[in-house]
Design an enzyme around this catalytic site. Structure first.
Site, PDB file in Angstrom:
ATOM      1  N   ARG A   9       0.829  -1.230   0.000  1.00  0.00           N
ATOM      2  CA  ARG A   9       0.000   0.000   0.000  1.00  0.00           C
ATOM      3  C   ARG A   9       0.860   1.275   0.000  1.00  0.00           C
ATOM      4  NH1 ARG A   9      -2.115  -3.381  -1.281  1.00  0.00           N
ATOM      5  NH2 ARG A   9      -3.844  -4.576  -0.429  1.00  0.00           N
ATOM      6  N   SER A  35     -11.643   1.259   4.291  1.00  0.00           N
ATOM      7  CA  SER A  35     -10.984   1.121   5.610  1.00  0.00           C
ATOM      8  C   SER A  35     -10.564   2.489   6.132  1.00  0.00           C
ATOM      9  CB  SER A  35      -9.730   0.260   5.487  1.00  0.00           C
ATOM     10  OG  SER A  35     -10.039  -0.929   4.815  1.00  0.00           O
ATOM     11  N   GLU A  51      -6.139   5.618   7.855  1.00  0.00           N
ATOM     12  CA  GLU A  51      -5.589   5.142   6.578  1.00  0.00           C
ATOM     13  C   GLU A  51      -5.726   6.175   5.455  1.00  0.00           C
ATOM     14  OE1 GLU A  51      -5.277   2.535   2.946  1.00  0.00           O
ATOM     15  OE2 GLU A  51      -7.137   3.394   3.633  1.00  0.00           O
TER      16      GLU A  51
END
Ligand SMILES: Cc1cc2nc3c(=O)[nH]c(=O)nc-3n(C[C@H](O)[C@H](O)[C@H](O)COP(=O)(O)OP(=O)(O)OC[C@H]3O[C@@H](n4cnc5c(N)ncnc54)[C@H](O)[C@@H]3O)c2cc1C
Length: 342
Positions: A165, A239, A335
């Protein structure tokens, strides 16, 4: 190209909250990028590339940015052999529409990333991934506009420093490059079934032993729909928290009181605990913080019940972090990227 002033950000993000962009423009032809960046340099203002706004959280100010909505389209086959097809895709193309198209062409490599919101051009930024596939696995190169020297160039996969990520676009070279297209090599070979219990269960129930690409895509779409709210119906950014990495000893201590706690082992000393498990077991699944709720089917997701502001999300986030810390001694981190004035 038209540059607008004081534009409501809520129309450009899947959370539907936040203030205004000082300036905003849309780009459909890479040649126009120079003009936008020259304007931004003159105004001494930063350019913020925007795709689908599905990984961004805005605060409520008039944000000192020029938001540049990526509307660069294109779908070109560059090369083909017995095993693969190489495609160049315009950065502003909708990611899931692209996945649908290549699955119907019999090309594999991105099917497990079905139903991820956003644009093709944003996928390299955080090396988007799901169910065992990541964009780095098929990416050959990206075409970019370098905003430092105002030149167009190509960055090979090796130059993007892809990690879990993460990539240079999110960290080392954040803000430097505007991605104009992504070139991927997709496979013509029989696709592999994603090795996840939920996917296996889905196919077992349907008695499918050798799923086609379209079967895999449909499985992923169905499984995701049972866990994640569709941002077109319920505003969210997926998320909201990263899964924390902690010492094994902390995990063992939690396990004493919660024998069902789960973790992913990273090495001999560190484990990753699902943030959703911590939030749920802090009693917050389905909890309302004013106009912001912890999604009732998945505690990792925060949703806008209507009219929630950026401050409402910041308050909900801070309270969740405190409650989880008080209960488990673990600090969660947000996030999606926050956009605010300094
Ligand atoms: C319900 C839901 C589920 C999700 N599931 C997943 C998942 O399974 N896996 C996953 O990895 N992510 C997931 N996400 C997060 C998100 O969808 C991805 O990060 C997606 O790639 C963001 O695309 P976007 O076009 O909306 O980017 P935006 O949110 O608009 O932008 C994200 C970042 O990329 C930058 N950016 C955008 N376009 C460009 C460009 N052309 N050039 C340079 N920089 C650019 C922006 O400036 C920003 O920093 C999910 C989100 C939601 C809402």
């Amino acid at each position: 190209m038209e540059i607008l002033e004081n534009v409501d950000v809520r129309d450009f993000c899947t959370l539907h909250s936040g203030g205004k962009f000082r300036y905003m423009a849309r780009v459909s032809d890479p040649v126009d990028l120079k003009q936008v960046y020259v304007f931004a340099h003159e105004k001494d203002i930063r350019v913020l590339p925007i795709g689908g706004g599905s990984n961004l959280v805005f605060n409520d100010d008039v944000l000192n940015v020029l938001a540049l909505k990526d509307e660069i389209l294109g779908f070109d086959i560059l090369a083909e052999d017995d095993d693969s097809t190489t495609l160049k895709i315009g950065a502003g193309e909708n990611w899931d529409k692209f996945v649908e198209r290549v699955c119907s062409m019999g090309l594999s490599g991105v099917e497990a990333m079905s139903a991820i919101p956003g644009t093709v051009g944003a996928t390299p930024v955080q090396n988007v991934g799901a169910y065992g596939q990541e964009i780095k696995d098929t990416l050959i190169y990206v075409d970019i506009f370098d905003t430092i020297n105002l030149k167009y160039k190509t960055l090979l996969k090796e130059e993007c420093n892809f990690r879990y990520r993460d990539s240079i676009f999110k960290t080392e070279e954040k803000g430097r490059y505007f991605i104009t297209s992504v070139t991927l090599r997709l496979s013509k070979k029989t696709p592999e079934m994603p090795n996840y219990p939920g996917v296996k269960k889905y196919f077992d129930e349907k008695n499918i032993t050798s799923p086609s690409l379209v079967d895999i895509r449909n499985a992923i779409i169905n499984i995701r729909a049972s866990k994640l709210p569709n941002p077109n119906q319920i505003p969210n950014v997926g998320s909201f928290f990263e899964n924390p990495i902690v010492d094994k000893s902390i995990f063992e201590k939690i396990k004493e009181n919660y024998p069902n706690v789960i973790c992913f082992e990273l090495d001999n000393s560190k484990v990753k605990i699902p943030a959703g498990w911590l939030i749920e077991n802090a009693g917050l699944k389905g909890h309302n913080f004013g106009n912001v709720s912890v999604y009732e089917k998945n505690a990792l997701v925060l949703v806008n019940n209507g009219g929630a502001t950026g401050q409402d999300f910041a308050n909900a986030r801070d309270q969740i972090i405190k409650i989880v810390f008080d209960k488990f001694g673990i600090t969660l981190e947000q996030e999606p990227e926050v956009i605010k004035n300094n």
